[in-house]
Motif scaffolding. Structure first.
Motif, PDB file in Angstrom:
ATOM      1  N   UNK A   1      48.774  10.559  58.238  1.00 32.19           N
ATOM      2  CA  UNK A   1      49.286  11.789  57.647  1.00 32.19           C
ATOM      3  C   UNK A   1      48.234  12.903  57.753  1.00 32.19           C
ATOM      4  N   UNK A   2      46.984  12.542  57.458  1.00 27.02           N
ATOM      5  CA  UNK A   2      45.904  13.537  57.556  1.00 27.02           C
ATOM      6  C   UNK A   2      45.801  14.095  58.974  1.00 27.02           C
ATOM      7  N   UNK A   3      45.893  13.187  59.936  1.00 31.11           N
ATOM      8  CA  UNK A   3      45.753  13.627  61.324  1.00 31.11           C
ATOM      9  C   UNK A   3      46.911  14.534  61.731  1.00 31.11           C
ATOM     10  N   UNK A   4      48.131  14.118  61.372  1.00 29.44           N
ATOM     11  CA  UNK A   4      49.285  14.950  61.741  1.00 29.44           C
ATOM     12  C   UNK A   4      49.229  16.308  61.052  1.00 29.44           C
ATOM     13  N   UNK A   5      48.645  16.317  59.857  1.00 33.11           N
ATOM     14  CA  UNK A   5      48.483  17.576  59.129  1.00 33.11           C
ATOM     15  C   UNK A   5      47.613  18.543  59.935  1.00 33.11           C
ATOM     16  N   UNK A   6      46.539  17.966  60.495  1.00 32.20           N
ATOM     17  CA  UNK A   6      45.622  18.796  61.288  1.00 32.20           C
ATOM     18  C   UNK A   6      46.310  19.339  62.539  1.00 32.20           C
ATOM     19  N   UNK A   7      47.236  18.544  63.050  1.00 30.26           N
ATOM     20  CA  UNK A   7      47.963  18.936  64.256  1.00 30.26           C
ATOM     21  C   UNK A   7      48.678  20.269  64.060  1.00 30.26           C
ATOM     22  N   UNK A   8      49.088  20.516  62.818  1.00 28.75           N
ATOM     23  CA  UNK A   8      49.847  21.736  62.550  1.00 28.75           C
ATOM     24  C   UNK A   8      48.950  22.967  62.454  1.00 28.75           C
ATOM     25  N   UNK A   9      47.641  22.726  62.391  1.00 30.45           N
ATOM     26  CA  UNK A   9      46.719  23.845  62.237  1.00 30.45           C
ATOM     27  C   UNK A   9      46.842  24.826  63.395  1.00 30.45           C
ATOM     28  N   UNK A  10      46.503  26.081  63.138  1.00 30.93           N
ATOM     29  CA  UNK A  10      46.558  27.080  64.194  1.00 30.93           C
ATOM     30  C   UNK A  10      45.279  27.085  65.025  1.00 30.93           C
ATOM     31  N   UNK A  11      44.238  26.496  64.480  1.00 25.91           N
ATOM     32  CA  UNK A  11      42.967  26.484  65.206  1.00 25.91           C
ATOM     33  C   UNK A  11      42.993  25.390  66.273  1.00 25.91           C
ATOM     34  N   UNK A  12      42.629  25.772  67.485  1.00 28.74           N
ATOM     35  CA  UNK A  12      42.732  24.781  68.552  1.00 28.74           C
ATOM     36  C   UNK A  12      41.770  23.631  68.364  1.00 28.74           C
ATOM     37  N   UNK A  13      40.589  23.918  67.762  1.00 31.05           N
ATOM     38  CA  UNK A  13      39.633  22.810  67.652  1.00 31.05           C
ATOM     39  C   UNK A  13      40.118  21.757  66.668  1.00 31.05           C
ATOM     40  N   UNK A  14      40.882  22.208  65.664  1.00 34.77           N
ATOM     41  CA  UNK A  14      41.437  21.227  64.725  1.00 34.77           C
ATOM     42  C   UNK A  14      42.574  20.440  65.372  1.00 34.77           C
ATOM     43  N   UNK A  15      43.330  21.124  66.184  1.00 34.02           N
ATOM     44  CA  UNK A  15      44.399  20.442  66.928  1.00 34.02           C
ATOM     45  C   UNK A  15      43.811  19.347  67.809  1.00 34.02           C
ATOM     46  N   UNK A  16      42.734  19.710  68.508  1.00 32.49           N
ATOM     47  CA  UNK A  16      42.101  18.716  69.392  1.00 32.49           C
ATOM     48  C   UNK A  16      41.644  17.525  68.577  1.00 32.49           C
ATOM     49  N   UNK A  17      41.034  17.793  67.447  1.00 36.04           N
ATOM     50  CA  UNK A  17      40.525  16.712  66.610  1.00 36.04           C
ATOM     51  C   UNK A  17      41.662  15.759  66.246  1.00 36.04           C
TER      52      UNK A  17
ATOM     53  N   UNK B   1      56.747  13.068  72.324  1.00 37.03           N
ATOM     54  CA  UNK B   1      56.611  13.874  73.538  1.00 37.03           C
ATOM     55  C   UNK B   1      56.814  15.350  73.271  1.00 37.03           C
ATOM     56  N   UNK B   2      57.717  15.634  72.349  1.00 33.43           N
ATOM     57  CA  UNK B   2      58.015  17.039  72.040  1.00 33.43           C
ATOM     58  C   UNK B   2      56.764  17.747  71.536  1.00 33.43           C
ATOM     59  N   UNK B   3      55.949  17.038  70.776  1.00 31.10           N
ATOM     60  CA  UNK B   3      54.729  17.646  70.241  1.00 31.10           C
ATOM     61  C   UNK B   3      53.663  17.763  71.319  1.00 31.10           C
ATOM     62  N   UNK B   4      53.528  16.707  72.116  1.00 30.72           N
ATOM     63  CA  UNK B   4      52.340  16.637  72.975  1.00 30.72           C
ATOM     64  C   UNK B   4      52.550  17.334  74.318  1.00 30.72           C
ATOM     65  N   UNK B   5      53.753  17.257  74.881  1.00 31.89           N
ATOM     66  CA  UNK B   5      53.936  17.815  76.224  1.00 31.89           C
ATOM     67  C   UNK B   5      53.633  19.305  76.338  1.00 31.89           C
ATOM     68  N   UNK B   6      54.087  20.129  75.373  1.00 27.82           N
ATOM     69  CA  UNK B   6      53.738  21.557  75.492  1.00 27.82           C
ATOM     70  C   UNK B   6      52.223  21.773  75.500  1.00 27.82           C
ATOM     71  N   UNK B   7      51.507  20.922  74.764  1.00 30.61           N
ATOM     72  CA  UNK B   7      50.055  21.093  74.698  1.00 30.61           C
ATOM     73  C   UNK B   7      49.379  20.790  76.030  1.00 30.61           C
ATOM     74  N   UNK B   8      50.003  19.950  76.882  1.00 31.08           N
ATOM     75  CA  UNK B   8      49.344  19.611  78.151  1.00 31.08           C
ATOM     76  C   UNK B   8      49.268  20.810  79.079  1.00 31.08           C
TER      77      UNK B   8
END
Lengths: 383, 134, 516
Positions: free
Chosen positions: A138-154, A168-175
């Protein structure tokens, strides 16, 4: 009192405006400089204090986390006794009040990842189970929503390390993100976590895969279990992204995909020198006897670094058919590097015929070539 | 009881392996860098060394080479544990006399099995030595 | 005689000249200070970018990868008998999978080589190599019989009287695509190779396109490389003088206790963290310091390697590599890493320090005159339009302008022409500004990494910023002028010997080394 002050300031300003321009500028900067210096001291002070607090917290919490993980995972009684899925953690220990604080949870995640880097197998699985059972996903997915790219990467890195599915819906756009670091992290996650078509993004990748990102990608491809390794020649033939092709060449060599040889040989017609050199290198590592004739035929028209690659490849293929070719290059080339590479390749054959040739050359050739041979024969020298 | 010397610069890994081995019933010594390792290698008694390849002050190959050139340490078995994927280095480790190699991330179970095997092999070969002497 | 004095004090010509000079100097000084301010801002952005990009990255990924590019570490040694063994040992323990260490014994007159042979079980080998770069003859090449030291190569060569010559010899024998140049007495962080190779591997905007007709010689169409190739990467240096060192490894970072090296530490932080990182931001790094730098071997060799006659061989090499790339129409970048990866011993006596500084400024003057065609030449891109003009006006001319400015000031005071309030305001302006710049540099440094453990150490260093304009700066000015004087008169540079302190628990023993 107040009016006195404003009066004073006003007077000062009036005087100020009568000063020559350069003095005005100077005064202005004196003010800025003093302010900035004091501000800088403030920030240094604040940062050092923050660092101090952080260190102190870490000193306090790390042993506790490590102890918990050691007890729950590393020296768990049930480990290797019953399947990992059935192992239950001591709920009291993992639900301790202390593990509710967000920053502590982050520390737990970081330490779990460090363990995961050192352990696979049952222990690795159990670490993952702990991550899930503590609801750290849950903590990790929470970070995923952050607007900061470095937090997203983390977040992406954490989930990938812990082998947790990201849709896939979450990750593919990021690629295809414009941020290279995020792009790379998303790509890695996609390869590792995607069940059906992990290499799909090779088809759509428009941005180059940087050499640094290739490291992680290579590691993931070669170490993730149950990943279906496709025939990489597909991309060698059809991809227009050069970095994808040269990366595939490395993978072909690593997996020794003999069926890819024709596709790789097609690259010998490519116009890019460096590309051709990569292809020749790959053919050598594949030990592609079928390519030998082509290589010796195009040899004369190649630039020097491709020639060196061809000589190296002939040594790796070591069919024995081209010993005479190598000998000629060794004896008659005017380029030192060519002679060196030729000598190495002859020696690399290590057959009776090649050994006889080396002895023969050693006896008949002139001083510098003798030196080259003894250099290449010396087991102490690796290059 | 078998004594194992673990040389590893990653603190997490060192503690983890120590805990696992202690639980498995071995006597464990640890060293966190080359200097401490050489010191303990000189002054302590141990039967098996588990070493990392890259660490401060010395590299794992030096540890192996030093152990193998010391005639009083002939009986010591060496397992190299490292994340290095470079084949040359691994070959070099074996050439210098390492007995086994494990690539990180390791499987704890595998490590224990390999240790057990080394100990068994050692006891049989030691027996041979002893009988020969007689 | 009287008319002469009259002419001086009231003559219109000198009034006009004086007025002009005053204004020019003010504009010059302000733009110099503005340049510093701009650098400070740019470096902050660059540093933050670096930190963001690198804290999430697991640098150890390269250690386990078979794709890691090979690196040759080249370290010249001249009479380093006291510390050679432990320093080589520490060079051999880099956290990196594929590298070699080439120690160039530059004709030492003490037992440096014997110590190496004994410790690392070296034997002489027949080594075939081609002299791609000029250097004094190589006498022997050694390799170790012990395969724990396969990475080590020791070269014994005739003394070439310069580090450049020894480095060239090392490059000639190196077998990997990148080389790291350092000094054997520098102490390097164990992740140095990873951190320096990374910028080579993740330079963005890599694109290649095909253009032009097929080549006349090989029949193939050539590729125009439209990406920025990283040709060199450098990192921050710091003083080792008061650090706690244990067998070639830093255990605790401390600023130097003695005043002179402490000034240098402050100056290094400012020059690297604020200067180089600022230039990195606009891809105009002028120089990769001789103490530590990684280079693309191919480009370095094509550019001709180090020039053993140069007094600033490090900057000379970067300049030539850059102009080589520009002449061949290729985009390039020189990158800087804000982390300190190298600790070097700073001179502690005025004599040695002076010699070092005179040499540096002489080197700068030499480079500016050798490569003068680059200055303001748009063909050389940023090198010709940013790097060179900045160095010419603000590095080369600064000491001269300052010197004549002081003379003029004295003249004004003497003739009572000075407007004291204004003069004092201007002096305060320059003083506060310089304190601000240095303080900001120290702040940026603290942002990168908390090097010093204690509060008092940071404050001690900050304090130097207040003293610098009175104590340290005049010294630098003096030695810079001396360097220019030597340059103009072409005086031979005396290779000084520096008494080495020896670090850590080493017994204090007198050895000699080249002064910088």
């Amino acid at each position: 009192m107040w009016s006195d002050l404003t009066n004073l300031l006003y007077q000062a300003y009036e005087q100020y405006s009568f000063l020559p321009l350069f003095i005005e500028i100077a005064l202005f900067f004196i003010f800025i400089a003093i302010f900035a210096t004091i501000f800088a001291y403030g920030v240094i002070l604040f940062r050092r204090w923050k660092g101090y607090v952080h260190d102190k917290r870490m000193k306090f919490i790390r042993p506790k986390v490590e102890e918990m993980i050691t007890e729950q995972v590393l020296i768990n009684e049930n480990l290797e006794q019953i399947p990992v899925e059935e192992i239950e953690f001591d709920q009291a220990a993992i639900n301790d009040k202390i593990f509710k604080k967000p920053w502590v949870r982050q520390v737990v995640i970081d330490i779990l990842i460090q363990y995961r880097k050192n352990f696979r197998g049952e222990v690795g699985e159990l670490l993952r189970k702990l991550y899930i059972d503590m609801n750290l996903t849950k903590d990790s997915f929470e970070k995923m929503k952050s607007l900061k790219w470095e937090r997203k990467i983390k977040a992406v890195v954490e989930l990938t390390q812990m082998d947790v599915q990201i849709s896939d819906v979450t990750i593919l756009p990021l690629t295809n993100s414009t941020n290279p670091s995020l792009r790379a992290a998303a790509r890695n996650a996609y390869i590792q976590l995607s069940k059906n078509e992990p290499f799909k993004f090779f088809d759509v990748a428009t941005e180059p895969i940087l050499p640094w990102d290739q490291l992680e990608l290579f590691r993931i491809i070669t170490t993730t279990k149950d990943i279906a390794i496709p025939n990489f020649s597909r991309w060698v033939s059809y991809s227009t992204n050069k970095s994808v092709v040269s990366f595939c060449l490395k993978l072909i060599a690593h997996y020794d995909q003999q069926t890819a040889i024709p596709a790789v040989m097609d690259l010998l017609n490519n116009k890019d020198h460096y590309f051709r050199a990569n292809a020749i290198n790959c053919l050598g590592k594949l030990g592609a006897e079928a390519a030998e004739d082509r290589l010796t035929k195009i040899y004369a028209t190649q630039p020097i670094h491709c020639q060196l690659e061809i000589l190296k490849a002939l040594g790796r293929i070591a069919s024995g058919n081209n010993l005479e070719f190598l000998k000629n290059e060794f004896l008659f080339s005017s380029n030192f590097d060519v002679r060196m590479a030729a000598a190495r390749s002859i020696i690399k054959h290590n057959t009776p015929a090649s050994r006889a040739m080396v002895e023969d050359l050693r006896a008949t050739t002139y001083e510098e070539n003798k030196l080259i041979i003894s250099h290449c024969l010396n087991p102490l020298i690796k290059h | 009881m078998t004594t194992i010397l673990i040389i590893e610069d990653d603190d997490i890994m060192l503690k983890a392996v120590r805990n696992i081995l202690t639980k498995a019933g071995y006597n464990v010594l640890t060293a966190k860098d080359g200097k401490e390792a050489f010191d303990k290698m000189e002054n302590c008694e141990y039967d098996i060394v588990i070493t990392d390849l890259m660490m401060p002050y010395a590299n794992g190959l030096e540890v192996v080479s030093r152990l193998r050139s010391d005639s009083t340490k002939r009986h010591v078995s060496i397992i190299v544990v490292s994340s290095v994927g470079n084949e040359e280095t691994i070959t070099e480790a074996f050439r210098l006399g390492a007995d086994d190699y494990l690539k990180k991330p390791i499987m704890a179970g595998e490590l224990l099995i390999r240790l057990r095997k080394l100990i068994e092999n050692r006891s049989t070969s030691n027996l041979k030595l002893v009988t020969k002497k007689k | 005689m009287r008319s002469f004095a009259y002419f001086f004090s009231q003559g219109t010509f000198w009034d006009v000249m004086g007025d002009f000079y005053q204004k020019a100097v003010f504009i010059y000084g302000t733009s110099l200070l503005m340049a510093y301010g701009l650098l400070a801002i740019m470096s902050l952005v660059a540093i933050r970018r670096y930190i963001k990009k690198n804290t999430i990255v697991d640098i150890n990924i390269i250690v386990e990868s078979p794709l890691a590019p090979g690196i040759s570490v080249i370290a010249p040694a001249f009479n380093e008998s006291v510390t050679i063994v432990q320093n080589v040992r520490s060079l051999l323990t880099f956290n990196y999978p594929k590298f070699e260490v080439i120690i160039v014994n530059d004709g030492s007159t003490d037992d440096t080589l014997d110590k190496l042979i004994d410790e690392f079980e070296l034997v002489q080998v027949d080594y075939a190599f081609r002299e791609k770069l000029n250097c004094e003859p190589i006498k022997r090449v050694f390799k170790s019989l012990n395969s724990a030291y396969t990475k080590l190569i020791v070269i014994d060569k005739v003394n070439g009287k310069s580090k450049a010559d020894a480095s060239n010899a090392g490059i000639n024998l190196s077998s990997y695509d990148y080389f790291l140049c350092t000094d054997v007495d520098c102490i390097l962080e164990k992740n140095t190779l990873i951190k320096l190779i990374k910028p080579f591997m993740d330079e963005e905007t890599t694109k290649i396109k095909e253009v032009g007709e097929p080549c006349m010689e090989c029949g193939f169409q050539h590729i125009k490389e439209d990406y920025r190739k990283v040709i060199a990467v450098g990192a921050t240096l710091r003083m080792v003088n008061s650090c706690e060192v244990d067998e070639g490894l830093i255990t605790r970072v401390k600023p130097p206790q003695k005043l002179l090296p402490r000034f240098q530490e402050m100056e290094y932080i400012r020059a690297f963290v604020l200067g180089k990182m600022g230039w990195d931001f606009i891809n105009a790094v002028p120089n990769v310091s001789g103490g530590l730098g990684m280079f693309d071997k191919d480009v370095a060799i094509k550019a001709g390697g180090y020039d053993s006659k140069s007094f600033g061989e490090d900057m000379d090499l970067i300049t030539r590599m850059g102009s080589y790339m520009r002449v061949h129409d290729r985009k390039y970048a020189v990158r800087y890493v804000p982390e300190t990866l190298c600790w070097t011993e700073g001179p502690t006596t005025l004599k040695v320090f002076g010699r070092q500084r005179s040499r540096w400024s002489r080197g700068l003057a030499q480079i500016m005159s050798i490569h003068r065609r680059i200055l303001f030449n748009p063909r050389f891109g940023r090198l010709g339009l940013i790097v060179f003009p900045y160095n010419f006006f603000f590095e080369l001319l600064a000491p001269l302008i300052e010197f004549f400015g002081i003379l003029y000031y004295i003249y004004l005071i003497y003739t009572h022409q000075i407007n004291w309030p204004y003069a004092i305001i201007l002096i305060i302006f320059v003083y506060t500004y310089s304190v601000m710049i240095t303080t900001l540099a120290l702040l940026w440094d603290q942002i990168t990494f908390k090097y010093y453990k204690k509060w008092s150490e940071v404050i001690g260093l900050c304090f130097m910023a207040f003293l610098e304009p009175f104590v340290y700066h005049p010294l630098i000015l003096f030695f810079a002028l001396k360097g220019y004087f030597n340059f103009i008169t072409g005086r031979k540079h005396v290779w000084g010997n520096m008494q080495r302190q020896g670090f850590g628990n080493q017994p204090k023993k007198d050895t000699e080394m080249k002064a910088a």
